[in-house]
Enzyme design. Structure first.
Site, PDB file in Angstrom:
ATOM      1  CD  GLN A 197      -8.980 -42.036  21.847  1.00 18.56           C
ATOM      2  OE1 GLN A 197      -7.994 -41.465  22.290  1.00 18.56           O
ATOM      3  NE2 GLN A 197     -10.066 -42.215  22.566  1.00 18.56           N
ATOM      4  CB  CYS A 230     -17.921 -46.660  24.841  1.00 12.49           C
ATOM      5  SG  CYS A 230     -17.682 -44.905  24.486  1.00 12.49           S
ATOM      6  CB  SER A 285     -15.417 -36.499  20.332  1.00 10.53           C
ATOM      7  OG  SER A 285     -16.258 -36.249  21.436  1.00 10.53           O
ATOM      8  CB  THR A 319     -31.033 -24.710  19.509  1.00 10.88           C
ATOM      9  OG1 THR A 319     -32.398 -24.435  19.191  1.00 10.88           O
ATOM     10  CG2 THR A 319     -30.333 -23.422  19.915  1.00 10.88           C
TER      11      THR A 319
END
Length: 392
Positions: free
Chosen positions: A177, A323, A197, A235
């Site tokens: 955050q 979440c 993120s 990958t």
């Protein structure tokens, strides 16, 4: 549409999308391949790594790409537990961490590890002295979030990191955050592991980073190929990596000016709610908080119903972490602050973004008081409360 749920996710900025597009169609080579066509992808990955490292005050070789904050948190916590199991089995964290930290800790408890969950004060803050007192000879990891995802409280990370460093303990912070909203320097803050993120600051979903300080031994969470210097198989998500770096670069351009504007909107929102809605409480520290966060508890109101009524007005907010939005349980964060189950259930999180305007805030302040009052008029508890107030 008025979107006040930027802590859940953000839109991808046009500049970010434009940077990503060539790596879906034209420059689609696998960065692990050795021929010239694939080297365009490899260069893009390494240039992105350098951009992110520079912003965090890290070295490029300390940046590892993941699928997002949850993977980064799991890798940090489970990885340290595994690599330092011969040294000890004790982990220190807080009661208000994201479930991406709490659930790996719960998992480790079932496998012989001891976890101390520190209490926070009424504003959600941890005192560094609490952390130091909790340290044992067997402590191998301290994991404390940079800023809380529900109430926006910013922890004294530099001081906590200093405590960890003085005791020779690995320090991890979930900064999901915080990145893109506050300046972060992993060296000044004594951070050994940091999770972030991309979709929290106008980047794509499904891409994140774990900063691993040089010298920290962290076994792979995923086993397979030799990507990410053998520490994270699979990958590389080249478009995502490029988008993440571009979004992070944009987030830190004129950060102070952007935060000044968003703080003004947030403060007007807070002031307006206090002025127009009685029995409303701001949750989190009033000063040490993210510039875009306003979390309120409304007495005699059910938060989920309030969200649905706001939704009907085209206003989108949240009752807490995205979440955990499917859970009927009250927020563990708000309960840790000392709120009752009723207050926790009546809480709403408003998180602003760069595209929000004062007009958006004023529209919310026009609609919200009437909605709250309408809900309270249907509550027998509110009716009894008002009667008691009149009889005093």
């Amino acid at each position: 549409m008025i979107y006040f749920d930027h802590a859940a996710t953000t839109q991808v900025k046009p500049e970010v999308l434009q940077a990503m597009l060539p790596f879906f169609t034209q420059n689609y080579g696998n960065p692990s391949s050795i021929y010239q066509f694939a080297q365009t992808s490899k260069r893009a990955v390494e240039e992105s790594r350098e951009t992110i490292a520079k912003i965090l005050g890290a070295q490029p070789q300390e940046i590892f790409f993941t699928s997002g904050g949850t993977e980064s948190d799991n890798w940090a916590i489970k990885g340290i537990a595994e690599s330092l199991k011969d040294k000890g089995n004790h982990i220190i964290t807080t009661k208000i961490e994201h479930h991406a930290v709490l659930n790996p800790c719960h998992y480790l408890e079932k496998h012989g590890y001891e976890v101390t969950y520190l209490d926070v004060d009424n504003n959600g803050l941890i005192n560094p002295e609490q952390v130091e007192k909790a340290i044992k000879k067997s402590t191998i990891l301290i994991s404390i979030m940079y800023a809380n995802n529900e109430i926006g409280t910013i922890m004294p990370i530099a001081e906590i990191g200093k405590v960890a460093k003085e005791h020779g303990i690995v320090f991890h912070t979930d900064a999901v955050q915080a990145v893109g909203q506050v300046p972060i320097d992993v060296n000044k803050h004594h951070i050994d592991l940091l999770s972030l993120s991309g979709h929290k600051f106008y980047g794509p979903k499904g891409i994140g980073v774990l900063f691993i300080r040089r010298g920290i031994k962290l076994p792979p969470l995923l086993h397979g190929g030799a990507q990410e210097r053998g520490r994270r198989a699979g990958t590389e998500n080249v478009p995502g990596i490029v988008g993440l770096a571009k979004a992070m670069e944009l987030a830190y351009q004129d950060l102070e000016a952007k935060n000044f504007r968003i703080k003004a909107l947030r403060d007007r929102l807070i002031e307006g709610i206090h002025d127009t809605i009685p029995y409303a409480q701001l949750n989190g520290d009033h000063q040490q908080r993210l510039p875009n966060n306003a979390n309120f508890s409304f007495d005699f109101v059910e938060g989920e119903s309030l969200l649905l009524l706001l939704d009907m007005e085209g206003i989108f907010a949240s009752s807490g972490s995205a979440c955990a939005s499917g859970s009927l349980d009250p927020s563990h964060v708000l309960l840790a602050l000392g709120l009752s189950h009723e207050k926790a259930h009546g809480s709403i999180r408003f998180t602003l973004g760069e595209e929000n305007t004062m007009k958006d805030v004023e529209m919310l302040l026009t609609k919200l008081p009437a909605i709250v009052q309408k809900m309270r008029e249907m509550s027998p508890l509110y009716e009894d409360f008002i009667k008691n107030e009149k009889n005093k």
